[in-house]
Design a protein around this motif. Structure first.
Motif, mmCIF file in Angstrom:
data_model
loop_
_atom_site.group_PDB
_atom_site.id
_atom_site.type_symbol
_atom_site.label_atom_id
_atom_site.label_comp_id
_atom_site.label_asym_id
_atom_site.label_seq_id
_atom_site.Cartn_x
_atom_site.Cartn_y
_atom_site.Cartn_z
ATOM 1 N N LYS A 1 -3.165 4.436 1.536
ATOM 2 C CA LYS A 1 -3.802 3.115 1.633
ATOM 3 C C LYS A 1 -4.407 2.654 0.314
ATOM 4 O O LYS A 1 -5.384 1.893 0.303
ATOM 5 C CB LYS A 1 -4.858 3.098 2.749
ATOM 6 C CG LYS A 1 -4.280 3.325 4.138
ATOM 7 C CD LYS A 1 -5.347 3.166 5.210
ATOM 8 C CE LYS A 1 -4.755 3.402 6.593
ATOM 9 N NZ LYS A 1 -5.774 3.248 7.651
ATOM 10 N N LEU B 1 0.833 -1.201 0.000
ATOM 11 C CA LEU B 1 0.000 0.000 0.000
ATOM 12 C C LEU B 1 0.869 1.253 0.000
ATOM 13 O O LEU B 1 1.982 1.252 0.530
ATOM 14 C CB LEU B 1 -0.894 0.037 1.235
ATOM 15 C CG LEU B 1 -2.183 -0.791 1.243
ATOM 16 C CD1 LEU B 1 -1.904 -2.271 1.071
ATOM 17 C CD2 LEU B 1 -2.935 -0.559 2.558
ATOM 18 N N VAL C 1 -3.835 0.279 -2.886
ATOM 19 C CA VAL C 1 -3.035 -0.909 -3.191
ATOM 20 C C VAL C 1 -2.284 -0.684 -4.501
ATOM 21 O O VAL C 1 -2.898 -0.509 -5.554
ATOM 22 C CB VAL C 1 -3.928 -2.161 -3.290
ATOM 23 C CG1 VAL C 1 -3.087 -3.381 -3.646
ATOM 24 C CG2 VAL C 1 -4.673 -2.389 -1.980
#
Length: 535
Positions: free
Chosen positions: A144, A140, A146
């Motif tokens: 946050k 990440l 991915v």
């Protein structure tokens, strides 16, 4: 003779060290790092000894500062043991846990084929997030998002990744327990390796492993944890510690320097006393316990940092335990009877060290959650994170200057091109507004703008592809799967953000602290927002 030192102010700086004026140096010595972590000062010929003291082995062994820290105000310095005072050799030490866990999984009923799994100590990195429910490993960025994802041993495409992790706000995952687990420590790299291989095997042979991915992870965690409890690891280390632990020639000197500067020095480790004694004897010799003011084993962090009711026991010379009461009046008398304890909680520690507040304590550890984040949030301890990966990251970065400059150049080219596209879009909007207002609109001008916009859009697409290829090559030069430890794309990784938020200092090895004064003041430069960087 105090050498004159010329410093050059460089923007985008990580940190600065200043030796206190009331010490024998008499003058401040400033050391500044660029974001690329190269030293930026120039020394006179007479300053060779000063330079050597601060940087005996190069940039990869420096101490980096996220938050101002005056060591003169620190009363006690504590150390975790595993992966902090003791640096394990992953090629041998990790294999003890890997092989032991594989054997236990087979005993649990997993297929015999699992015994053929191989361990690569460098296939994974700290900071990754394990999606227990879906069998995925994720990297990440600090927001946050991915950026890299693997299902088992196969990399997920951008579309697959976004379909799972970039849905609507209501379905956005939190990446927190119990559905997710973070690889906070090097111990969990073994878990990541076994879990990924089991996910891959389950997908290929669903009839042989009918457990859910979450159950598989639970079994892996239990199997690895048992290896730390049943002797699978400890017994092998006891026979030949030099095969599993790197010797540390500067460790005794560092501890002596801290105590000579008036600091109390202690160990706070989750390992029980028998294993702690084994490891520390190898590192410091049979009289190792005399180098510390206090030793607490079997601490059960993070519980030690959270629960003020956990009992504490004193460890006798024969290894037996005796329950002790450590109230405000009894702490020092108990400590005189022996400096080795097991269990307990943070209140016992503070009383034994007679601390004024948590801010007077500096704790050095490797575990992002149990050592750094929890102690900082709950108790206000000052913190030092040990990041062995820094050595390779910094040395590799110095070899990739040309590629890094290429990435930056492409990024700047794309920004200039997108600014031109934005300008054309505004021109077109103005022309269309003129036509809509019954003004003398000129369709030929609109068509000309559209033609220029289309041409630049095509250039922008090609440049974006070239930039994407370059930044991927740059990341893969650090790690073929996961890229740079502290980066995810062009952003800091989530793990890097945690380092910045919770570690006052970070460095590649605990003994790097031996090369700076124990009374030094660590100072950062001012934080910069994007608007602060305007020319």
């Amino acid at each position: 003779f105090i050498p004159k030192i010329r410093t050059s102010m460089i923007p985008l700086t990580l940190g600065m060290l200043t030796l206190p004026l009331n010490r024998p140096w008499h003058r401040p010595l400033n050391c500044e790092w660029r974001r690329t972590i190269y030293m930026s000062f120039t020394l006179t010929d007479h300053a060779a000894d000063v330079k050597g003291a601060l940087s005996p082995m190069g940039d990869a062994y420096k101490v980096f500062c996220n938050r101002n820290l005056n060591m003169d105000q620190i009363q006690a310095v504590g150390f975790d043991m595993d992966y902090t005072l003791a640096e394990y050799i992953p090629e041998t030490f990790d294999l003890l846990a890997f092989d032991g866990a594989i054997s236990k999984l087979v005993d649990m009923g997993y297929p015999e084929a699992v015994a053929s799994f191989k361990y690569d100590p460098y296939a994974y990195q700290r900071g990754l997030v394990i999606d227990k429910q879906r069998g995925n490993l994720l990297k990440l960025d600090r927001h946050k998002y991915v950026k890299v994802a693997y299902h088992g041993l196969h990399k997920m495409s951008a579309d697959e990744r976004k379909a799972v992790y970039a849905q609507s706000f209501e379905q956005q995952p939190t990446f927190t327990p119990p559905e997710f687990a973070t690889v906070d420590t090097a111990f969990l790299l073994v878990d990541a390796s076994i879990f990924s291989q089991l996910v891959e095997y389950k997908d290929q042979h669903p009839e042989e492993i009918q457990h859910s991915y979450a159950t598989i992870f639970k079994n892996v965690r239990r199997a690895v944890d048992l290896c730390h409890c049943d002797g699978a690891i400890k017994d092998a280390v006891a026979v030949q510690p030099s095969r599993y632990i790197r010797p540390s020639k500067d460790l005794a000197r560092m501890l002596s320097q801290l105590r000579s500067a008036g600091k109390q020095v202690f160990v706070l480790t989750n390992s029980l006393y028998d294993y702690t004694d084994l490891v520390m004897r190898f590192l410091l010799g049979p009289g190792w316990s005399n180098m510390f003011d206090l030793i607490i084993c079997g601490a059960r962090k993070p519980g030690f940092l959270l629960d003020p009711y956990l009992p504490i026991f004193q460890v006798r010379e024969d290894g037996s335990l005796i329950n002790v009461e450590i109230g405000g009046k009894h702490a020092q008398s108990v400590l005189k009877q022996g400096n080795i304890f097991q269990g307990g909680n943070w209140l016992h520690l503070h009383r034994l060290l007679a601390l004024r507040s948590g801010a007077d304590l500096l704790y050095v550890g490797d575990h992002m959650y149990s050592d750094i984040l929890r102690s900082k949030r709950t108790l206000g301890w000052r913190t030092v994170l040990i990041v062995p990966e820094l050595r390779d990251e910094i040395e590799r970065a110095s070899q990739l200057d040309d590629l890094a400059e290429r990435v930056e150049d492409l990024h700047a080219q794309r920004a200039r091109l997108e600014a031109r596209l934005s300008s054309l879009a505004m021109q077109r909007l103005s022309l269309l507004q003129a036509q809509a207002g019954d003004q003398a609109g000129d369709q030929a001008k609109v068509d000309k703008v559209d033609e220029s916009f289309l041409s630049l859009s095509q250039q922008q697409q090609l440049l974006s592809e070239e930039y994407s290829s370059a930044i991927s090559a740059h990341h893969e030069a650090f790690h073929a799967r996961w890229g740079r430890l502290f980066k995810a794309g062009s952003q800091n990784s989530r793990w890097a953000q945690q380092v910045q938020d919770y570690a006052c200092l970070y460095t590649s090895h605990v003994t790097n602290l031996a090369h700076v004064s124990p009374e030094i003041s660590y100072r950062t430069l001012s934080d910069l927002m994007p608007h602060d960087r305007l020319d």
